[in-house]
Design a protein around this motif. Sequence first.
Motif, PDB file in Angstrom:
ATOM      1  N   ALA A  77      29.856 -17.953  -1.483  1.00 59.65           N
ATOM      2  CA  ALA A  77      30.106 -18.837  -0.327  1.00 59.65           C
ATOM      3  C   ALA A  77      31.499 -18.638   0.265  1.00 59.65           C
ATOM      4  O   ALA A  77      32.221 -19.600   0.535  1.00 59.65           O
ATOM      5  CB  ALA A  77      29.895 -20.298  -0.729  1.00 59.65           C
ATOM      6  N   TYR A 115      28.466 -17.082   5.708  1.00 60.07           N
ATOM      7  CA  TYR A 115      29.113 -16.427   4.571  1.00 60.07           C
ATOM      8  C   TYR A 115      29.075 -14.903   4.714  1.00 60.07           C
ATOM      9  O   TYR A 115      28.096 -14.337   5.220  1.00 60.07           O
ATOM     10  CB  TYR A 115      28.451 -16.839   3.269  1.00 60.07           C
ATOM     11  CG  TYR A 115      28.422 -18.341   3.062  1.00 60.07           C
ATOM     12  CD1 TYR A 115      29.589 -19.093   3.208  1.00 60.07           C
ATOM     13  CD2 TYR A 115      27.243 -19.007   2.736  1.00 60.07           C
ATOM     14  CE1 TYR A 115      29.584 -20.465   3.024  1.00 60.07           C
ATOM     15  CE2 TYR A 115      27.225 -20.377   2.544  1.00 60.07           C
ATOM     16  CZ  TYR A 115      28.398 -21.109   2.700  1.00 60.07           C
ATOM     17  OH  TYR A 115      28.386 -22.469   2.520  1.00 60.07           O
ATOM     18  N   LYS A 139      25.953 -13.905  -1.497  1.00 62.52           N
ATOM     19  CA  LYS A 139      26.580 -14.652  -0.402  1.00 62.52           C
ATOM     20  C   LYS A 139      26.484 -16.167  -0.575  1.00 62.52           C
ATOM     21  O   LYS A 139      27.503 -16.866  -0.467  1.00 62.52           O
ATOM     22  CB  LYS A 139      25.982 -14.220   0.937  1.00 62.52           C
ATOM     23  CG  LYS A 139      26.541 -12.904   1.447  1.00 62.52           C
ATOM     24  CD  LYS A 139      25.917 -12.501   2.767  1.00 62.52           C
ATOM     25  CE  LYS A 139      26.503 -11.173   3.244  1.00 62.52           C
ATOM     26  NZ  LYS A 139      25.808 -10.660   4.447  1.00 62.52           N
ATOM     27  N   PRO A 140      25.294 -16.726  -0.844  1.00 57.08           N
ATOM     28  CA  PRO A 140      25.239 -18.182  -1.022  1.00 57.08           C
ATOM     29  C   PRO A 140      25.923 -18.672  -2.286  1.00 57.08           C
ATOM     30  O   PRO A 140      26.357 -19.826  -2.348  1.00 57.08           O
ATOM     31  CB  PRO A 140      23.731 -18.477  -1.045  1.00 57.08           C
ATOM     32  CG  PRO A 140      23.079 -17.196  -1.407  1.00 57.08           C
ATOM     33  CD  PRO A 140      23.942 -16.120  -0.836  1.00 57.08           C
ATOM     34  N   THR A 141      26.052 -17.804  -3.301  1.00 60.34           N
ATOM     35  CA  THR A 141      26.697 -18.210  -4.556  1.00 60.34           C
ATOM     36  C   THR A 141      28.211 -18.206  -4.416  1.00 60.34           C
ATOM     37  O   THR A 141      28.890 -19.174  -4.770  1.00 60.34           O
ATOM     38  CB  THR A 141      26.275 -17.278  -5.708  1.00 60.34           C
ATOM     39  OG1 THR A 141      24.858 -17.322  -5.868  1.00 60.34           O
ATOM     40  CG2 THR A 141      26.943 -17.710  -7.010  1.00 60.34           C
TER      41      THR A 141
END
Length: 242
Positions: A98, A123, A94-96
């Motif tokens: 985004a 996200y 999710k953070p990658t």
Amino acid sequence: MEGLLEILIDAQGLLPVLESLDRSALLAVNGSDSLYLDRMAHVLTTAITWVPLYISLFIVVLRNNDTVRKVLMILGAAALCVLLAGTVDDLIVKPTVARWRPTHDPVIGSLVDIVDGYRGGKYGFFSAHACNTFSIAILFCWMVRSRLLSVAMVIWSLTNCWTRLYLGVHFPGDILVGLTWGFIVGTSVYYLFYRLTRHMSVGRRLISSQYTVTGYQRSDCDIPVAVLVFTLVFALIKSCIL
């Protein structure tokens, strides 16, 4: 090399089209004018709602495995599914990637039907609900080999997926990728578990009409199925009185 570049260029051109389709599909299934469905989706998406189902699965494991070691290995397999599915998703993917959740999407965020102010995190790619529940469902499908229980577990996972679309916190693409990753994780963890435990004998003579091919008593498999049905009925009733 030129062929690879052409493929990448085509993929980049296709991505906006897929995103547009994803947004349109989400808006088609997100929310409704029914306060009853709003409440039901909220109840069914809450983790505590499914605690009785988790307990019933644990009971099935306890009743059909005669060593503490094997019970602990099954619990470890379920924990590994959650680790490889949801934890990897939440902490890495999710953070990658985004990708905005629909509720935060700058393009359609204002069009998404929000239920009780619930928007989720920023996200949403891919859905942890989808991959977590489907990985556990697939693990038990392989492990128990009961057709009825397998259908019930898949229904449980898809019910969770529906709530995420209804609440507008995931695009259909998030759900599909989550289900795919959940299937890969559940299947991989099962075969790892099988390789580690295949030398452990069941220790009893099995009658085919009473047991599944992996040694689980069919009558015990009915317990989670019944719990799932009662949980869905509970959600229907609770949604009426909230």
